[in-house]
Motif scaffolding. Structure first.
Motif, PDB file in Angstrom:
ATOM      1  N   HIS A 154      32.177  38.773  32.854  1.00 32.43           N
ATOM      2  CA  HIS A 154      31.725  38.574  34.237  1.00 32.43           C
ATOM      3  C   HIS A 154      32.666  37.719  35.155  1.00 32.43           C
ATOM      4  CE1 HIS A 154      27.742  39.946  32.490  1.00 32.43           C
ATOM      5  NE2 HIS A 154      28.091  38.874  31.467  1.00 32.43           N
ATOM      6  N   MET A 155      32.602  37.770  36.376  1.00 39.24           N
ATOM      7  CA  MET A 155      33.152  36.977  37.219  1.00 39.24           C
ATOM      8  C   MET A 155      32.613  36.677  38.611  1.00 39.24           C
ATOM      9  SD  MET A 155      36.138  35.399  37.045  1.00 39.24           S
ATOM     10  CE  MET A 155      36.783  34.233  38.507  1.00 39.24           C
ATOM     11  N   ASP A 156      32.623  35.314  39.044  1.00 37.94           N
ATOM     12  CA  ASP A 156      32.187  35.086  40.414  1.00 37.94           C
ATOM     13  C   ASP A 156      33.166  33.850  41.019  1.00 37.94           C
ATOM     14  OD1 ASP A 156      30.990  32.841  39.479  1.00 37.94           O
ATOM     15  OD2 ASP A 156      29.068  33.790  39.146  1.00 37.94           O
ATOM     16  N   LYS A 157      32.783  33.382  42.184  1.00 33.95           N
ATOM     17  CA  LYS A 157      33.379  32.323  42.883  1.00 33.95           C
ATOM     18  C   LYS A 157      33.260  31.056  42.029  1.00 33.95           C
ATOM     19  CE  LYS A 157      31.965  32.809  47.022  1.00 33.95           C
ATOM     20  NZ  LYS A 157      31.782  32.755  48.513  1.00 33.95           N
ATOM     21  N   GLN A 158      32.309  30.966  41.238  1.00 39.25           N
ATOM     22  CA  GLN A 158      32.248  29.693  40.775  1.00 39.25           C
ATOM     23  C   GLN A 158      32.666  29.584  39.002  1.00 39.25           C
ATOM     24  OE1 GLN A 158      29.092  31.150  42.074  1.00 39.25           O
ATOM     25  NE2 GLN A 158      29.982  29.851  43.686  1.00 39.25           N
ATOM     26  N   ALA A 159      33.664  30.560  38.777  1.00 36.20           N
ATOM     27  CA  ALA A 159      33.970  30.553  37.460  1.00 36.20           C
ATOM     28  C   ALA A 159      35.253  29.486  37.291  1.00 36.20           C
ATOM     29  CB  ALA A 159      34.737  31.890  37.085  1.00 36.20           C
ATOM     30  N   GLY A 160      35.387  28.877  36.150  1.00 34.38           N
ATOM     31  CA  GLY A 160      36.226  27.923  36.068  1.00 34.38           C
ATOM     32  C   GLY A 160      37.746  28.267  35.509  1.00 34.38           C
ATOM     33  N   PRO A 161      38.665  27.432  35.670  1.00 34.44           N
ATOM     34  CA  PRO A 161      40.251  27.770  35.546  1.00 34.44           C
ATOM     35  C   PRO A 161      40.209  28.146  33.968  1.00 34.44           C
ATOM     36  CG  PRO A 161      39.619  25.365  35.584  1.00 34.44           C
ATOM     37  CD  PRO A 161      38.414  25.828  35.914  1.00 34.44           C
ATOM     38  N   GLU A 162      39.525  28.058  33.182  1.00 33.26           N
ATOM     39  CA  GLU A 162      40.015  28.517  31.768  1.00 33.26           C
ATOM     40  C   GLU A 162      39.532  30.005  31.791  1.00 33.26           C
ATOM     41  OE1 GLU A 162      35.691  26.876  31.784  1.00 33.26           O
ATOM     42  OE2 GLU A 162      37.524  26.332  32.345  1.00 33.26           O
ATOM     43  N   VAL A 163      38.371  30.386  32.540  1.00 31.01           N
ATOM     44  CA  VAL A 163      38.034  31.777  32.801  1.00 31.01           C
ATOM     45  C   VAL A 163      38.986  32.609  33.520  1.00 31.01           C
ATOM     46  CG1 VAL A 163      36.359  33.560  33.682  1.00 31.01           C
ATOM     47  CG2 VAL A 163      35.774  31.178  32.405  1.00 31.01           C
ATOM     48  N   VAL A 164      39.692  31.821  34.830  1.00 30.75           N
ATOM     49  CA  VAL A 164      40.557  32.753  35.503  1.00 30.75           C
ATOM     50  C   VAL A 164      41.955  33.046  34.715  1.00 30.75           C
ATOM     51  CG1 VAL A 164      42.158  32.322  37.466  1.00 30.75           C
ATOM     52  CG2 VAL A 164      39.606  31.826  37.764  1.00 30.75           C
ATOM     53  N   GLU A 165      42.276  31.765  33.697  1.00 31.85           N
ATOM     54  CA  GLU A 165      43.597  31.911  33.082  1.00 31.85           C
ATOM     55  C   GLU A 165      43.480  32.935  32.247  1.00 31.85           C
ATOM     56  OE1 GLU A 165      47.239  30.718  31.110  1.00 31.85           O
ATOM     57  OE2 GLU A 165      46.337  30.391  33.049  1.00 31.85           O
ATOM     58  N   PHE A 166      42.249  33.233  31.512  1.00 29.25           N
ATOM     59  CA  PHE A 166      42.150  33.992  30.347  1.00 29.25           C
ATOM     60  C   PHE A 166      42.376  35.591  30.988  1.00 29.25           C
ATOM     61  CE2 PHE A 166      39.640  37.545  28.377  1.00 29.25           C
ATOM     62  CZ  PHE A 166      40.076  37.529  27.040  1.00 29.25           C
ATOM     63  N   PHE A 167      41.497  35.777  31.981  1.00 30.02           N
ATOM     64  CA  PHE A 167      41.772  37.236  32.756  1.00 30.02           C
ATOM     65  C   PHE A 167      43.266  37.440  33.252  1.00 30.02           C
ATOM     66  CE2 PHE A 167      36.702  36.795  33.115  1.00 30.02           C
ATOM     67  CZ  PHE A 167      36.494  37.552  31.910  1.00 30.02           C
ATOM     68  N   GLN A 168      43.430  36.403  34.089  1.00 24.72           N
ATOM     69  CA  GLN A 168      44.717  36.649  34.750  1.00 24.72           C
ATOM     70  C   GLN A 168      45.944  36.613  34.013  1.00 24.72           C
ATOM     71  OE1 GLN A 168      44.648  36.339  38.897  1.00 24.72           O
ATOM     72  NE2 GLN A 168      45.587  38.206  37.853  1.00 24.72           N
ATOM     73  N   ASN A 169      46.073  35.491  33.124  1.00 28.51           N
ATOM     74  CA  ASN A 169      47.329  35.456  32.551  1.00 28.51           C
ATOM     75  C   ASN A 169      47.653  35.934  31.005  1.00 28.51           C
ATOM     76  OD1 ASN A 169      48.379  34.335  34.874  1.00 28.51           O
ATOM     77  ND2 ASN A 169      47.825  32.328  34.377  1.00 28.51           N
ATOM     78  N   LYS A 170      46.245  35.905  30.076  1.00 27.47           N
ATOM     79  CA  LYS A 170      46.224  36.407  29.135  1.00 27.47           C
ATOM     80  C   LYS A 170      46.164  38.217  29.011  1.00 27.47           C
ATOM     81  CE  LYS A 170      45.367  32.150  26.508  1.00 27.47           C
ATOM     82  NZ  LYS A 170      46.594  31.901  26.339  1.00 27.47           N
ATOM     83  N   ALA A 171      44.877  38.231  29.568  1.00 30.06           N
ATOM     84  CA  ALA A 171      44.422  39.802  29.543  1.00 30.06           C
ATOM     85  C   ALA A 171      45.289  40.492  30.677  1.00 30.06           C
ATOM     86  CB  ALA A 171      42.885  40.053  29.745  1.00 30.06           C
ATOM     87  N   PHE A 206      44.650  41.315  33.957  1.00 28.32           N
ATOM     88  CA  PHE A 206      44.030  41.901  34.762  1.00 28.32           C
ATOM     89  C   PHE A 206      45.129  42.339  36.175  1.00 28.32           C
ATOM     90  CE2 PHE A 206      39.310  42.125  33.847  1.00 28.32           C
ATOM     91  CZ  PHE A 206      39.606  41.729  32.558  1.00 28.32           C
ATOM     92  N   ASN A 207      45.015  43.656  36.377  1.00 26.89           N
ATOM     93  CA  ASN A 207      45.712  43.989  37.432  1.00 26.89           C
ATOM     94  C   ASN A 207      45.235  43.696  39.010  1.00 26.89           C
ATOM     95  OD1 ASN A 207      48.126  45.433  38.423  1.00 26.89           O
ATOM     96  ND2 ASN A 207      46.941  47.561  38.514  1.00 26.89           N
ATOM     97  N   SER A 208      44.757  42.390  39.102  1.00 26.77           N
ATOM     98  CA  SER A 208      43.978  42.111  40.415  1.00 26.77           C
ATOM     99  C   SER A 208      44.134  40.693  40.506  1.00 26.77           C
ATOM    100  CB  SER A 208      42.419  42.413  40.208  1.00 26.77           C
ATOM    101  OG  SER A 208      41.963  42.115  41.031  1.00 26.77           O
ATOM    102  N   TYR A 209      43.904  40.008  41.815  1.00 28.28           N
ATOM    103  CA  TYR A 209      43.730  38.628  41.493  1.00 28.28           C
ATOM    104  C   TYR A 209      42.376  38.497  40.982  1.00 28.28           C
ATOM    105  CZ  TYR A 209      47.015  38.266  45.622  1.00 28.28           C
ATOM    106  OH  TYR A 209      48.036  38.216  46.618  1.00 28.28           O
ATOM    107  N   VAL A 210      42.264  37.515  40.081  1.00 27.62           N
ATOM    108  CA  VAL A 210      40.771  37.336  39.476  1.00 27.62           C
ATOM    109  C   VAL A 210      40.259  36.337  40.383  1.00 27.62           C
ATOM    110  CG1 VAL A 210      39.843  36.428  37.069  1.00 27.62           C
ATOM    111  CG2 VAL A 210      41.905  37.880  36.929  1.00 27.62           C
ATOM    112  N   SER A 211      40.930  35.257  40.617  1.00 30.20           N
ATOM    113  CA  SER A 211      40.459  34.417  41.737  1.00 30.20           C
ATOM    114  C   SER A 211      41.236  34.025  42.821  1.00 30.20           C
ATOM    115  CB  SER A 211      40.009  33.234  40.969  1.00 30.20           C
ATOM    116  OG  SER A 211      39.573  32.183  41.942  1.00 30.20           O
ATOM    117  N   PRO A 212      40.796  33.646  44.226  1.00 25.18           N
ATOM    118  CA  PRO A 212      41.955  33.134  44.866  1.00 25.18           C
ATOM    119  C   PRO A 212      42.767  31.678  44.476  1.00 25.18           C
ATOM    120  CG  PRO A 212      39.877  33.373  46.130  1.00 25.18           C
ATOM    121  CD  PRO A 212      39.722  33.528  44.665  1.00 25.18           C
TER     122      PRO A 212
END
Length: 251
Positions: A194-211, A213-219
């Protein structure tokens, strides 16, 4: 006679349903002229109806979009259906899946430059994530020759592709956030993401830099980095193609 009447009724019903389907194939603005921007919406799901929130930027032509900014009619795409969403000339705005709670695609059809036409677009998941991609209808590459597909076809599969390589302590930390669900360990499996604007940096880090994802995961994906690095990171998720027609595909 009865069988003929029944057959006629079935045929009439089928024609009516077909007519309704045809009427839904074109949405957005009522008029279209050559050179107008078009967003094709394809639903590959055999069972789910996809609904997109459509928003116009304040710079849009007032004659086409009322005051220029704000919400346009929702785009509804039935299972297996393809919709042509007419946007008029020079559209700048966004399409967001799951009625505004899925992957968001921002697009600028006003990217004219000397001797060349550019459409700029990007994908972000700050409001949520959905199994959706966007790219040029023609299948063209980006102007720089790289792949032009934004978004993810299968968010859960993409996350699972790297999950087993994350250490158990970090896996548990991520599961504790509630944005990932599943089991830990080298053989652990994610069952939901899942994802929303309240997600913490560890969630963003996982989706963006580990997995990856071909997208901005968060601003916040590039927050805290030097300006040069932030710009480089942002450019990774900004696409430009020489076309006025894009396609969003929901899976």
């Amino acid at each position: 006679m009865r069988s003929f009447t029944t057959l006629f009724a079935i045929l009439a019903s089928a024609i009516a349903l077909f007519s309704v389907a045809l009427a839904q194939d074109v949405q957005g603005l009522d008029t279209y002229t050559d050179g107008d921007a078009v967003m094709n919406l394809v639903n590959t799901s055999p069972t789910e109806t996809h609904v997109y929130k459509v928003e116009g930027n304040a710079d849009n032509p007032p004659t086409a979009y009322g005051a220029g900014s704000g919400a346009l009619p929702m785009a509804t795409v039935l299972p297996g259906q393809k919709v042509k969403y007419q946007l008029g000339k020079g559209f700048i705005g966004a399409f967001t899946g799951n009625s505004g709670e899925g992957t968001r695609f921002e697009v600028n059809f006003r990217g004219d430059s000397p001797g060349e036409y550019k459409t700029w677009y990007n994908s972000d998941m700050q409001f949520g994530m959905s199994n959706t991609t966007m790219g040029p209808t023609s299948g063209k590459k980006q102007i720089n020759g790289l792949d032009a597909l934004a978004g993810e076809q299968d968010c859960l599969a993409k996350a699972n592709s790297i999950w087993g390589e994350v250490d158990v302590a970090s896996q548990q930390l991520l599961l504790d956030t509630g944005y990932l669900e599943g089991t830990t360990g080298p053989d652990g499996v994610l069952t939901a993401v899942h994802m929303d604007k309240q997600a913490g940096p560890e969630v963003v880090e996982f989706f963006q830099n580990k997995a990856l994802f071909n997208s901005y995961v968060s601003p916040g994906s590039v927050a805290g980095k030097p300006t040069s690095k932030a710009a480089a990171a942002a450019n990774m998720f900004s696409w430009s193609v020489a076309t006025k027609e894009l396609t969003i595909t929901g899976y």
